[in-house]
Motif scaffolding. Structure first.
Motif, PDB file in Angstrom:
ATOM      1  N   ASN A  29       0.811  -1.226   0.000  1.00  0.00           N
ATOM      2  CA  ASN A  29       0.000   0.000   0.000  1.00  0.00           C
ATOM      3  C   ASN A  29       0.841   1.272   0.000  1.00  0.00           C
ATOM      4  OD1 ASN A  29      -2.482  -1.384   0.030  1.00  0.00           O
ATOM      5  ND2 ASN A  29      -2.280  -1.734   2.222  1.00  0.00           N
ATOM      6  N   ILE A  30       2.143   1.129   0.062  1.00  0.00           N
ATOM      7  CA  ILE A  30       3.035   2.291   0.069  1.00  0.00           C
ATOM      8  C   ILE A  30       3.458   2.594  -1.363  1.00  0.00           C
ATOM      9  CG2 ILE A  30       5.289   3.160   0.821  1.00  0.00           C
ATOM     10  CD1 ILE A  30       5.006   1.338   3.278  1.00  0.00           C
ATOM     11  N   GLN A  31       3.412   3.867  -1.715  1.00  0.00           N
ATOM     12  CA  GLN A  31       3.858   4.275  -3.047  1.00  0.00           C
ATOM     13  C   GLN A  31       5.381   4.380  -3.038  1.00  0.00           C
ATOM     14  OE1 GLN A  31       2.117   4.577  -5.853  1.00  0.00           O
ATOM     15  NE2 GLN A  31       4.007   5.035  -6.926  1.00  0.00           N
ATOM     16  N   ILE A  32       6.052   3.419  -3.677  1.00  0.00           N
ATOM     17  CA  ILE A  32       7.514   3.415  -3.755  1.00  0.00           C
ATOM     18  C   ILE A  32       7.901   3.967  -5.117  1.00  0.00           C
ATOM     19  CG2 ILE A  32       9.600   1.996  -3.697  1.00  0.00           C
ATOM     20  CD1 ILE A  32       7.970  -0.058  -2.066  1.00  0.00           C
ATOM     21  N   THR A  33       8.587   5.098  -5.118  1.00  0.00           N
ATOM     22  CA  THR A  33       8.988   5.718  -6.377  1.00  0.00           C
ATOM     23  C   THR A  33      10.385   5.248  -6.773  1.00  0.00           C
ATOM     24  OG1 THR A  33      10.038   7.624  -5.330  1.00  0.00           O
ATOM     25  CG2 THR A  33       7.648   7.785  -5.769  1.00  0.00           C
ATOM     26  N   GLN A  34      10.741   5.490  -8.012  1.00  0.00           N
ATOM     27  CA  GLN A  34      12.081   5.145  -8.457  1.00  0.00           C
ATOM     28  C   GLN A  34      13.118   5.982  -7.710  1.00  0.00           C
ATOM     29  OE1 GLN A  34      12.799   2.492 -10.335  1.00  0.00           O
ATOM     30  NE2 GLN A  34      14.923   2.916  -9.818  1.00  0.00           N
ATOM     31  N   LYS A  35      12.754   7.202  -7.347  1.00  0.00           N
ATOM     32  CA  LYS A  35      13.670   8.052  -6.562  1.00  0.00           C
ATOM     33  C   LYS A  35      13.959   7.400  -5.208  1.00  0.00           C
ATOM     34  CE  LYS A  35      14.252  12.668  -4.693  1.00  0.00           C
ATOM     35  NZ  LYS A  35      13.684  13.997  -4.472  1.00  0.00           N
ATOM     36  N   ASP A  36      12.925   6.841  -4.565  1.00  0.00           N
ATOM     37  CA  ASP A  36      13.109   6.129  -3.288  1.00  0.00           C
ATOM     38  C   ASP A  36      14.080   4.962  -3.462  1.00  0.00           C
ATOM     39  OD1 ASP A  36      11.203   7.768  -2.018  1.00  0.00           O
ATOM     40  OD2 ASP A  36       9.560   6.395  -2.536  1.00  0.00           O
ATOM     41  N   VAL A  37      13.869   4.192  -4.523  1.00  0.00           N
ATOM     42  CA  VAL A  37      14.710   3.018  -4.782  1.00  0.00           C
ATOM     43  C   VAL A  37      16.152   3.452  -5.024  1.00  0.00           C
ATOM     44  CG1 VAL A  37      15.111   1.085  -6.364  1.00  0.00           C
ATOM     45  CG2 VAL A  37      12.793   1.635  -5.635  1.00  0.00           C
ATOM     46  N   ILE A  40      17.814   4.335  -1.778  1.00  0.00           N
ATOM     47  CA  ILE A  40      18.140   3.120  -1.022  1.00  0.00           C
ATOM     48  C   ILE A  40      19.392   2.474  -1.595  1.00  0.00           C
ATOM     49  CG2 ILE A  40      17.355   0.777  -0.503  1.00  0.00           C
ATOM     50  CD1 ILE A  40      14.472   1.997  -0.439  1.00  0.00           C
ATOM     51  N   LYS A  41      19.465   2.412  -2.911  1.00  0.00           N
ATOM     52  CA  LYS A  41      20.639   1.821  -3.568  1.00  0.00           C
ATOM     53  C   LYS A  41      21.906   2.575  -3.189  1.00  0.00           C
ATOM     54  CE  LYS A  41      18.289   0.361  -7.803  1.00  0.00           C
ATOM     55  NZ  LYS A  41      18.243   0.611  -9.257  1.00  0.00           N
ATOM     56  N   THR A  42      21.848   3.896  -3.261  1.00  0.00           N
ATOM     57  CA  THR A  42      23.016   4.713  -2.938  1.00  0.00           C
ATOM     58  C   THR A  42      23.441   4.517  -1.495  1.00  0.00           C
ATOM     59  OG1 THR A  42      22.328   6.352  -4.565  1.00  0.00           O
ATOM     60  CG2 THR A  42      23.919   7.071  -2.910  1.00  0.00           C
ATOM     61  N   SER A  43      22.467   4.518  -0.598  1.00  0.00           N
ATOM     62  CA  SER A  43      22.759   4.334   0.823  1.00  0.00           C
ATOM     63  C   SER A  43      23.379   2.963   1.082  1.00  0.00           C
ATOM     64  CB  SER A  43      21.480   4.502   1.630  1.00  0.00           C
ATOM     65  OG  SER A  43      21.687   4.170   2.973  1.00  0.00           O
ATOM     66  N   ARG A  44      22.769   1.928   0.521  1.00  0.00           N
ATOM     67  CA  ARG A  44      23.253   0.552   0.736  1.00  0.00           C
ATOM     68  C   ARG A  44      24.638   0.359   0.129  1.00  0.00           C
ATOM     69  NH1 ARG A  44      23.373  -2.663   4.413  1.00  0.00           N
ATOM     70  NH2 ARG A  44      23.607  -4.810   3.801  1.00  0.00           N
ATOM     71  N   PHE A  45      24.838   0.884  -1.069  1.00  0.00           N
ATOM     72  CA  PHE A  45      26.137   0.754  -1.714  1.00  0.00           C
ATOM     73  C   PHE A  45      27.216   1.435  -0.876  1.00  0.00           C
ATOM     74  CE2 PHE A  45      29.459   2.296  -4.613  1.00  0.00           C
ATOM     75  CZ  PHE A  45      29.878   1.085  -5.138  1.00  0.00           C
ATOM     76  N   GLY A  46      26.902   2.608  -0.346  1.00  0.00           N
ATOM     77  CA  GLY A  46      27.865   3.321   0.491  1.00  0.00           C
ATOM     78  C   GLY A  46      28.259   2.527   1.721  1.00  0.00           C
ATOM     79  N   TRP A  78      25.987  -7.137  -7.754  1.00  0.00           N
ATOM     80  CA  TRP A  78      25.917  -5.669  -7.800  1.00  0.00           C
ATOM     81  C   TRP A  78      25.178  -5.213  -9.054  1.00  0.00           C
ATOM     82  CZ3 TRP A  78      26.072  -2.710  -3.909  1.00  0.00           C
ATOM     83  CH2 TRP A  78      26.943  -2.923  -2.843  1.00  0.00           C
ATOM     84  N   LYS A  79      25.443  -5.879 -10.183  1.00  0.00           N
ATOM     85  CA  LYS A  79      24.782  -5.521 -11.440  1.00  0.00           C
ATOM     86  C   LYS A  79      23.271  -5.683 -11.290  1.00  0.00           C
ATOM     87  CE  LYS A  79      24.864  -6.581 -16.371  1.00  0.00           C
ATOM     88  NZ  LYS A  79      23.712  -7.327 -16.797  1.00  0.00           N
ATOM     89  N   ILE A  80      22.841  -6.806 -10.756  1.00  0.00           N
ATOM     90  CA  ILE A  80      21.413  -7.063 -10.546  1.00  0.00           C
ATOM     91  C   ILE A  80      20.832  -6.040  -9.573  1.00  0.00           C
ATOM     92  CG2 ILE A  80      19.758  -8.704  -9.552  1.00  0.00           C
ATOM     93  CD1 ILE A  80      21.679 -10.941 -10.640  1.00  0.00           C
ATOM     94  N   PHE A  81      21.560  -5.768  -8.500  1.00  0.00           N
ATOM     95  CA  PHE A  81      21.123  -4.815  -7.482  1.00  0.00           C
ATOM     96  C   PHE A  81      20.855  -3.440  -8.095  1.00  0.00           C
ATOM     97  CE2 PHE A  81      22.488  -1.512  -4.411  1.00  0.00           C
ATOM     98  CZ  PHE A  81      21.528  -1.708  -3.439  1.00  0.00           C
ATOM     99  N   PHE A  82      21.768  -2.971  -8.944  1.00  0.00           N
ATOM    100  CA  PHE A  82      21.614  -1.634  -9.524  1.00  0.00           C
ATOM    101  C   PHE A  82      20.559  -1.575 -10.617  1.00  0.00           C
ATOM    102  CE2 PHE A  82      25.791  -0.794  -7.559  1.00  0.00           C
ATOM    103  CZ  PHE A  82      25.406   0.312  -6.815  1.00  0.00           C
ATOM    104  N   GLU A  83      20.111  -2.716 -11.139  1.00  0.00           N
ATOM    105  CA  GLU A  83      19.067  -2.737 -12.160  1.00  0.00           C
ATOM    106  C   GLU A  83      17.656  -2.800 -11.576  1.00  0.00           C
ATOM    107  OE1 GLU A  83      20.153  -6.069 -14.611  1.00  0.00           O
ATOM    108  OE2 GLU A  83      21.730  -4.937 -15.631  1.00  0.00           O
ATOM    109  N   VAL A  84      17.525  -2.982 -10.274  1.00  0.00           N
ATOM    110  CA  VAL A  84      16.211  -3.101  -9.640  1.00  0.00           C
ATOM    111  C   VAL A  84      15.435  -1.790  -9.780  1.00  0.00           C
ATOM    112  CG1 VAL A  84      15.031  -3.341  -7.408  1.00  0.00           C
ATOM    113  CG2 VAL A  84      16.906  -4.870  -8.007  1.00  0.00           C
ATOM    114  N   THR A  85      14.144  -1.942 -10.110  1.00  0.00           N
ATOM    115  CA  THR A  85      13.269  -0.771 -10.235  1.00  0.00           C
ATOM    116  C   THR A  85      12.180  -0.826  -9.164  1.00  0.00           C
ATOM    117  OG1 THR A  85      11.703  -1.865 -11.716  1.00  0.00           O
ATOM    118  CG2 THR A  85      13.612  -0.771 -12.752  1.00  0.00           C
ATOM    119  N   SER A  86      11.468   0.272  -9.006  1.00  0.00           N
ATOM    120  CA  SER A  86      10.363   0.299  -8.044  1.00  0.00           C
ATOM    121  C   SER A  86       9.288  -0.704  -8.452  1.00  0.00           C
ATOM    122  CB  SER A  86       9.774   1.706  -7.931  1.00  0.00           C
ATOM    123  OG  SER A  86       9.302   2.153  -9.178  1.00  0.00           O
TER     124      SER A  86
END
Length: 124
Positions: A29-37, A40-46, A78-86
């Motif tokens: 029920n939460i609107q997850i935008t591509q910006k949110d994703v 998250i990717k940037t934070s996790r990668f860091g 990592w490649k798969i991780f960075f290709e994930v979309t909302s």
């Protein structure tokens, strides 16, 4: 395919399983935008790409060698991780929700108070 949800020293594993299912329904029920994703990717990668102490580097390499995880495996992950979309996240949540509806659940525990659910004791 299967979903494995585990908890350690859980005083009420059936309640935890139910809460896990409820969290999936709530996440749908939460609107997850591509910006949110992307955030998250940037934070996790860091966090995962942060410098490690020599001890942690050694332990990490030992675990990778013992489990046969190669540098190529890491690069592919990592490649798969960075290709994930909302949309991928939403579809995965829908699959998880459907899996919970369509399957049986096993809760393995040592001691537990009955709460009205059918409990089968396995003589192990």
């Amino acid at each position: 395919d299967c979903i494995i949800f585990s908890s350690y020293r859980d005083p009420n594993p059936i309640k935890s399983k139910d809460l896990f299912y409820e969290s999936i329904k709530e996440a749908l029920n939460i609107q997850i935008t591509q910006k949110d994703v992307d955030m998250i990717k940037t934070s996790r990668f860091g966090k995962l790409n942060a410098p490690m102490s020599p001890l942690n580097k050694g332990v990490t390499q030992l675990i990778r060698r013992l489990t046969c995880i190669t540098n190529e495996d890491i690069k592919n992950n990592w490649k798969i991780f960075f290709e994930v979309t909302s949309e991928d996240i939403k579809e995965t949540l829908k699959l998880y929700e459907q899996s919970f509806k369509d399957t049986k659940t096993a809760v393995i525990f040592n001691k537990f108070e009955e709460n009205g659910r059918k409990i089968i004791t396995l003589g192990l």
